[in-house]
Motif scaffolding. Structure first.
Motif, short mmCIF file in Angstrom:
data_model
loop_
_atom_site.label_atom_id
_atom_site.label_comp_id
_atom_site.label_asym_id
_atom_site.label_seq_id
_atom_site.Cartn_x
_atom_site.Cartn_y
_atom_site.Cartn_z
N THR A 401 0.91 -1.18 0.14
CA THR A 401 -0.01 0.39 -0.26
C THR A 401 0.92 1.08 0.16
O THR A 401 0.61 2.34 0.31
N SER A 402 2.20 1.34 -0.33
CA SER A 402 2.55 1.84 -0.61
C SER A 402 2.35 3.47 -1.86
O SER A 402 2.85 4.20 -0.90
N ASN A 403 1.61 3.56 -2.23
CA ASN A 403 0.93 4.00 -3.22
C ASN A 403 0.04 5.17 -2.34
O ASN A 403 -0.50 6.14 -2.69
#
Length: 497
Positions: A401-403
């Motif tokens: 979920t780094s975005n």
């Protein structure tokens, strides 16, 4: 034994079964040894969940006290009484405590309700850990003897409505799978917290019968004593809450069916976080819980389905072997002699986005001395994991979920996201790899929860203060969970609430 054999044969002969309605699949190995995921990612509707938090506030603020009776009817009195192959089947509706205006109206918005829920949850977990680590002993002033708490911190998240006494007087009851005590507040009440219905008066019940000190019933209750020839009980909680009073035999009414001579605690002095409820309905694995007492009529089997807090529908609580679903994924119950009230299951690992996170299975094992392990608990909201497992699990989720824009931590959560302005977001699903083979894969709404009305969502897992793992009710929501105590199995799915 026959049921257990059939279940084993079922799993051996069906290794690739997918149960899509409850997001459950049995294990199917690829050549690389990874389980085939279902589904690894999903589109999470952010706007819908934010709108729901605002709807909750409007619904509560617009509550009309004159409509209380109709709400009780709508939420609590649905019931089925039927025979299914000579097996008794009873059904009650479940509702989350936030739907009770007596508890929720003091909170002005979703954020305040969230913080109150997490405070209750932290106390619940602390007392569970204290109990299961051998530290849950309390002094009983009335009896002058040391006892072990029969239930740990009864904050209460889900409620049913049943009749108590003759004639039956309807009462809200907290359900708790970690308790073997069934009790209600009783007159004369030297100290009682506020409840939605009038406090039960045993003098007005024709079926109420006190239990003497010398009876076998009194001997079976762990936290019991004697005063003036009557069997007394006390249950103490980790946050200082308690109930104490006398034991009695009483009639309970489930819709049109009466069950006589049920052992209940008649609490004359009570303090705690049970606001709205008259008492507690213990559904634990011991002989004095409601499940244990009804064993001869129901076969020690019951099933429940918890609905999400923000939806308008209700869940269900059903008793009897006739309620066990066909097609469920069944895993063995693990018995802990140190804590027979609790329902333990085997967990071999955790997954994110369809891939198993590298965590040693030993982290989740119940030791020979009864420590650690994985407990399923309706009274705990947020799943707790040993710190090493939690960190690896959380980091795997963060990597996928780094975005997404991050937000500061909230309450017990250290992994939160600012989703204000998003309509939907793509997020990985998470999975429990159960030791017997099935993989329980959760939808995003079971682990990405709103903490305010501004679009802040948090990863709804937290580290455990000990080696104990607890699967909480947020992660159980929307899944039909069945417990067959006599055969020693827990079933997941296939139906959703």
């Amino acid at each position: 034994m026959l049921l257990a054999l059939l279940l084993v044969l079922f799993f051996l002969s069906s290794p690739n079964i997918t149960i899509t309605s409850s997001r459950i699949i049995t294990e199917s190995k690829t050549s690389s040894g990874h389980a085939i995921p279902y589904p690894p990612f999903e589109h999470f509707n952010v706007r819908e969940h934010i709108d729901q938090t605002r709807f909750d506030r409007a619904e509560i603020n617009g509550y009309d006290e004159n409509q209380e009776t109709s709400k009780k009817q709508a939420y609590f009195t649905s019931y089925e009484d039927e025979n299914n192959n000579n097996a008794t089947k009873w059904k009650l509706k479940l509702v989350h405590r936030d739907k009770l205006p007596h508890d929720s109206s003091k909170f002005s918005d979703h954020g305040e309700r969230f913080l109150a829920r997490m405070e209750r949850d932290s106390k619940r977990v602390s007392s569970l850990v204290k109990k299961l680590s051998g530290g849950g002993k309390y002094e009983v002033e009335d009896f002058g003897s040391e006892v072990v708490s029969g239930m740990d911190e009864g904050s209460g998240e889900y409620f049913v409505r049943i009749g108590v006494g003759s004639p039956a007087r309807s009462q809200y009851m907290v359900i708790d799978t970690g308790s073997d005590i069934l009790w209600v507040q009783c007159q004369p009440c030297t100290q009682c917290y506020h409840q939605s219905d009038p406090v039960f008066d045993p003098a007005l019940s024709g079926s109420f019968s006190g239990v003497s000190c010398g009876s076998m019933v009194c001997e079976r209750v762990e936290s019991s004593g004697c005063h003036s020839g009557r069997c007394k009980y006390e249950v103490s909680y980790g946050d200082g809450s308690y109930t104490k009073g006398t034991l009695a035999l009483e009639t309970l009414t489930f819709g049109r069916t009466m069950v006589r001579n049920v052992v209940i605690g008649c609490g004359h002095s009570n303090r705690g976080m049970f606001i709205g409820a008259a008492g507690l309905l213990g559904l634990g694995g011991g002989s004095m819980s409601l499940v244990g007492q009804l064993g001869g009529q129901t076969g020690g089997a019951f099933s429940y389905c918890l609905v999400s807090r923000g939806v308008g529908s209700t869940g269900s609580l059903e008793f009897g072997r006739g309620v066990l679903p066909v097609g469920a994924a069944w895993v063995p119950l693990i018995r802990n002699q140190r804590a027979p009230s609790f329902y333990y299951i085997g967990l071999s690992g955790l997954g994110v986005g369809g891939m198993q996170v590298p965590i040693s299975q030993n982290v989740f094992r119940l030791s020979e001395s009864g420590y650690g392990g994985v407990v399923m608990d309706t009274g705990t909201a947020v799943t707790r994991l040993p710190t090493s497992a939690y960190v690896a699990f959380r980091n795997a989720f963060l990597a996928e979920t780094s975005n997404l824009p991050r937000a500061p931590g909230a309450s017990i959560f250290d992994t939160c996201y600012d989703l204000n302005g998003f309509v939907t977001v793509r997020v990985p699903t998470v999975s429990f790899y159960l030791s017997a083979g099935p993989i329980l894969t959760l939808p995003a709404k079971n682990f990405l929860i709103p903490v305010n009305e501004r679009g802040t969502f948090c990863f709804a897992f937290a580290p455990s203060p000990s080696g104990l793992s607890i699967i909480g009710n947020i992660q159980q929501e929307g899944i039909q969970i069945s417990i067959d105590g006599s055969s020693g199995y827990v079933g997941f799915g296939p139906n959703v609430c």
